[in-house]
Design a protein around this motif. Structure first.
Motif, PDB file in Angstrom:
ATOM      1  N   LEU A 121       0.732  -0.681  -0.004  1.00  0.00           N
ATOM      2  CA  LEU A 121       0.334   0.145   0.074  1.00  0.00           C
ATOM      3  C   LEU A 121       1.227   1.816  -0.221  1.00  0.00           C
ATOM      4  N   THR A 122       1.817   1.084   0.918  1.00  0.00           N
ATOM      5  CA  THR A 122       3.119   2.802   0.556  1.00  0.00           C
ATOM      6  C   THR A 122       3.247   2.431  -0.522  1.00  0.00           C
ATOM      7  N   GLN A 123       3.845   1.513  -1.726  1.00  0.00           N
ATOM      8  CA  GLN A 123       4.721   1.710  -2.914  1.00  0.00           C
ATOM      9  C   GLN A 123       3.699   2.488  -3.311  1.00  0.00           C
ATOM     10  N   GLN A 124       1.652   1.581  -3.220  1.00  0.00           N
ATOM     11  CA  GLN A 124       1.068   2.162  -4.664  1.00  0.00           C
ATOM     12  C   GLN A 124       0.612   3.405  -4.519  1.00  0.00           C
ATOM     13  N   LEU A 125       0.502   3.942  -2.242  1.00  0.00           N
ATOM     14  CA  LEU A 125       0.056   5.106  -2.471  1.00  0.00           C
ATOM     15  C   LEU A 125       1.761   6.526  -3.295  1.00  0.00           C
ATOM     16  N   ALA A 126       2.770   6.222  -2.830  1.00  0.00           N
ATOM     17  CA  ALA A 126       4.197   6.488  -3.923  1.00  0.00           C
ATOM     18  C   ALA A 126       3.805   6.744  -5.283  1.00  0.00           C
ATOM     19  N   GLN A 127       3.151   5.681  -6.022  1.00  0.00           N
ATOM     20  CA  GLN A 127       3.367   6.054  -7.503  1.00  0.00           C
ATOM     21  C   GLN A 127       1.942   6.635  -7.877  1.00  0.00           C
ATOM     22  N   ALA A 128       0.727   6.546  -6.554  1.00  0.00           N
ATOM     23  CA  ALA A 128       0.024   7.395  -7.332  1.00  0.00           C
ATOM     24  C   ALA A 128      -0.360   9.282  -6.712  1.00  0.00           C
ATOM     25  N   ARG A 129       0.929   8.935  -6.118  1.00  0.00           N
ATOM     26  CA  ARG A 129       1.623  10.767  -5.520  1.00  0.00           C
ATOM     27  C   ARG A 129       2.550  11.072  -6.927  1.00  0.00           C
ATOM     28  N   GLN A 130       3.182   9.773  -7.545  1.00  0.00           N
ATOM     29  CA  GLN A 130       4.231  10.327  -8.333  1.00  0.00           C
ATOM     30  C   GLN A 130       2.940  10.954  -9.684  1.00  0.00           C
ATOM     31  N   GLN A 131       2.192  10.550  -9.695  1.00  0.00           N
ATOM     32  CA  GLN A 131       1.305  10.406 -10.945  1.00  0.00           C
ATOM     33  C   GLN A 131       0.700  11.271 -10.967  1.00  0.00           C
ATOM     34  N   VAL A 132      -0.083  12.018  -9.608  1.00  0.00           N
ATOM     35  CA  VAL A 132      -0.782  13.685  -9.445  1.00  0.00           C
ATOM     36  C   VAL A 132       0.461  14.344 -10.011  1.00  0.00           C
ATOM     37  N   THR A 133       2.182  14.233  -9.181  1.00  0.00           N
ATOM     38  CA  THR A 133       2.617  15.080  -9.620  1.00  0.00           C
ATOM     39  C   THR A 133       3.323  15.513 -10.785  1.00  0.00           C
ATOM     40  N   GLU A 134       3.054  14.556 -11.958  1.00  0.00           N
ATOM     41  CA  GLU A 134       3.271  14.692 -13.375  1.00  0.00           C
ATOM     42  C   GLU A 134       1.880  14.704 -13.936  1.00  0.00           C
ATOM     43  N   LEU A 135       0.680  14.580 -13.051  1.00  0.00           N
ATOM     44  CA  LEU A 135      -0.647  15.054 -13.273  1.00  0.00           C
ATOM     45  C   LEU A 135      -0.753  16.847 -13.738  1.00  0.00           C
ATOM     46  N   GLU A 136       0.163  16.645 -12.707  1.00  0.00           N
ATOM     47  CA  GLU A 136      -0.449  18.458 -12.263  1.00  0.00           C
ATOM     48  C   GLU A 136       0.877  19.428 -12.983  1.00  0.00           C
ATOM     49  N   ALA A 137       1.851  18.328 -13.460  1.00  0.00           N
ATOM     50  CA  ALA A 137       3.442  19.474 -13.924  1.00  0.00           C
ATOM     51  C   ALA A 137       2.323  19.297 -15.199  1.00  0.00           C
ATOM     52  N   ASP A 138       1.620  18.328 -16.214  1.00  0.00           N
ATOM     53  CA  ASP A 138       0.973  18.290 -17.716  1.00  0.00           C
ATOM     54  C   ASP A 138       0.114  19.977 -17.804  1.00  0.00           C
ATOM     55  N   LYS A 139      -0.910  19.525 -16.656  1.00  0.00           N
ATOM     56  CA  LYS A 139      -1.751  20.500 -16.218  1.00  0.00           C
ATOM     57  C   LYS A 139      -0.933  22.103 -16.304  1.00  0.00           C
ATOM     58  N   ALA A 140      -0.417  22.124 -15.749  1.00  0.00           N
ATOM     59  CA  ALA A 140       0.381  23.698 -15.752  1.00  0.00           C
ATOM     60  C   ALA A 140       1.247  23.868 -17.003  1.00  0.00           C
ATOM     61  N   GLU A 141       1.502  23.333 -17.741  1.00  0.00           N
ATOM     62  CA  GLU A 141       1.612  22.616 -19.085  1.00  0.00           C
ATOM     63  C   GLU A 141       0.853  23.288 -20.353  1.00  0.00           C
ATOM     64  N   ALA A 142      -0.417  22.391 -19.720  1.00  0.00           N
ATOM     65  CA  ALA A 142      -1.473  22.571 -20.880  1.00  0.00           C
ATOM     66  C   ALA A 142      -2.017  24.237 -20.561  1.00  0.00           C
ATOM     67  N   GLN A 143      -2.430  24.714 -19.372  1.00  0.00           N
ATOM     68  CA  GLN A 143      -2.180  25.793 -19.282  1.00  0.00           C
ATOM     69  C   GLN A 143      -1.231  26.895 -19.899  1.00  0.00           C
ATOM     70  N   GLN A 144      -0.741  26.266 -19.927  1.00  0.00           N
ATOM     71  CA  GLN A 144       0.618  27.979 -20.464  1.00  0.00           C
ATOM     72  C   GLN A 144       0.431  27.341 -22.092  1.00  0.00           C
ATOM     73  N   GLN A 145       0.641  26.459 -22.619  1.00  0.00           N
ATOM     74  CA  GLN A 145      -0.178  26.358 -24.077  1.00  0.00           C
ATOM     75  C   GLN A 145      -0.886  27.187 -24.364  1.00  0.00           C
ATOM     76  N   ILE A 146      -2.175  27.149 -23.211  1.00  0.00           N
ATOM     77  CA  ILE A 146      -3.777  27.562 -23.584  1.00  0.00           C
ATOM     78  C   ILE A 146      -3.199  28.877 -23.914  1.00  0.00           C
ATOM     79  N   ALA A 147      -2.626  30.356 -22.835  1.00  0.00           N
ATOM     80  CA  ALA A 147      -2.464  31.728 -22.530  1.00  0.00           C
ATOM     81  C   ALA A 147      -1.822  31.586 -23.474  1.00  0.00           C
ATOM     82  N   GLN A 148      -0.607  30.599 -24.059  1.00  0.00           N
ATOM     83  CA  GLN A 148      -0.136  31.506 -25.112  1.00  0.00           C
ATOM     84  C   GLN A 148      -0.672  31.695 -26.794  1.00  0.00           C
ATOM     85  N   LEU A 149      -1.777  30.154 -26.511  1.00  0.00           N
ATOM     86  CA  LEU A 149      -3.038  30.269 -28.075  1.00  0.00           C
ATOM     87  C   LEU A 149      -4.170  31.129 -27.997  1.00  0.00           C
TER      88      LEU A 149
END
Length: 196
Positions: A121-149
Motif C-alpha cells: 500500500l505504501t508503494q502504491q501510495l508513492a506511485q499515486a503521488r508521483q502520478q499526481v505530480t506528473e498530472l499537475e505538471a502536465d496541467k500547468a504545461e497545458a494551461q501555459q500553452q492555452i495562455a500562449q494560444l
C-alpha cells in the motif's frame, strides 16, 4: 523480543480461563517438572501403582478426609491416589507451550502478512503521488500553452482588425482622390447638330 514476552504473558493468563473440562468432575493438572506416583490408597504407605508425568491433565474423583491426597483418573483411564500438593488448577506450561508456540507462529504470520500489505500500500501510495505530480505538471504545461494560444489569437485578431481598417482607409482615400480628380476633368461639349 519484548513483544513476544508480552504475547506469551497474555496467552498464559487467557488460556487457563478458556480451557475447561467437559467432564462433570473437576479437572486438574500435575505440577510441572515432576513425576508423581499414584498410590492404591490415600496415603504414602499404600502400594505405588504407576506414575504420571508433569503437565498431564487429570480428572479429580475425590479427596481424602484430611485433603492431603486426591483420587484422580488420567487420560488412559487409570485411577489412583496422588498427593494433593502436586495438583494445580491451571494448565501446565508443558501443555501451554505448544499451543502458545502455535499461536505465536500464527501471530507472526499475520504480522508478516500485514507488513507485506502495508509495504504494498505504501508503494502504491508513492506511485499515486508521483502520478499526481506528473498530472499537475502536465496541467500547468497545458494551461501555459492555452495562455500562449489565447495571446496569439488575440494578436491575430488585432492585426486583422488593423489590416481591415488600413484597407478601408486606402479604399476610402482612393475614392476621395478619384472623386477630386474626376471633378477637375473637363467635360466634353456635346456637339450641337447645327445642320438640322
Amino acid at each position: 523480543m519484548r513483544l513476544l514476552s508480552v504475547i506469551f504473558g497474555l496467552l498464559v493468563v487467557v488460556l487457563p480461563a478458556g480451557a475447561q473440562e467437559t467432564s462433570e468432575q473437576p479437572g486438574a493438572y500435575i505440577a510441572d517438572d515432576l513425576i508423581v506416583y499414584m498410590h492404591s490408597g490415600a496415603g504414602r504407605n499404600y502400594r505405588i501403582i504407576g506414575s504420571i508425568e508433569a503437565g498431564l491433565p487429570v480428572t479429580v474423583l475425590q479427596r481424602s478426609d484430611d485433603g492431603s491426597f486426591t483420587q484422580i483418573q488420567d487420560g488412559d483411564g487409570r485411577q489412583g491416589w496422588v498427593e494433593t500438593q502436586y495438583l494445580i488448577n491451571t494448565m501446565s506450561r508443558r501443555v501451554q507451550l505448544p499451543e502458545l508456540s502455535q499461536r505465536l507462529a500464527e501471530s507472526e504470520q499475520q504480522r508478516n502478512t500485514l507488513s507485506s500489505r502495508v509495504q504494498k500500500l505504501t508503494q502504491q501510495l508513492a506511485q499515486a503521488r508521483q502520478q499526481v505530480t506528473e498530472l499537475e505538471a502536465d496541467k500547468a504545461e497545458a494551461q501555459q500553452q492555452i495562455a500562449q494560444l489565447s495571446e496569439q489569437i488575440q494578436s491575430q485578431d488585432t492585426e486583422e482588425l488593423y489590416r481591415m481598417f488600413t484597407y478601408g482607409g486606402i479604399v476610402a482615400g482612393a475614392g476621395v482622390l478619384l472623386g477630386i480628380i474626376i471633378t477637375f476633368i473637363p467635360k466634353r461639349r456635346r456637339r450641337n447638330d447645327t445642320w438640322m
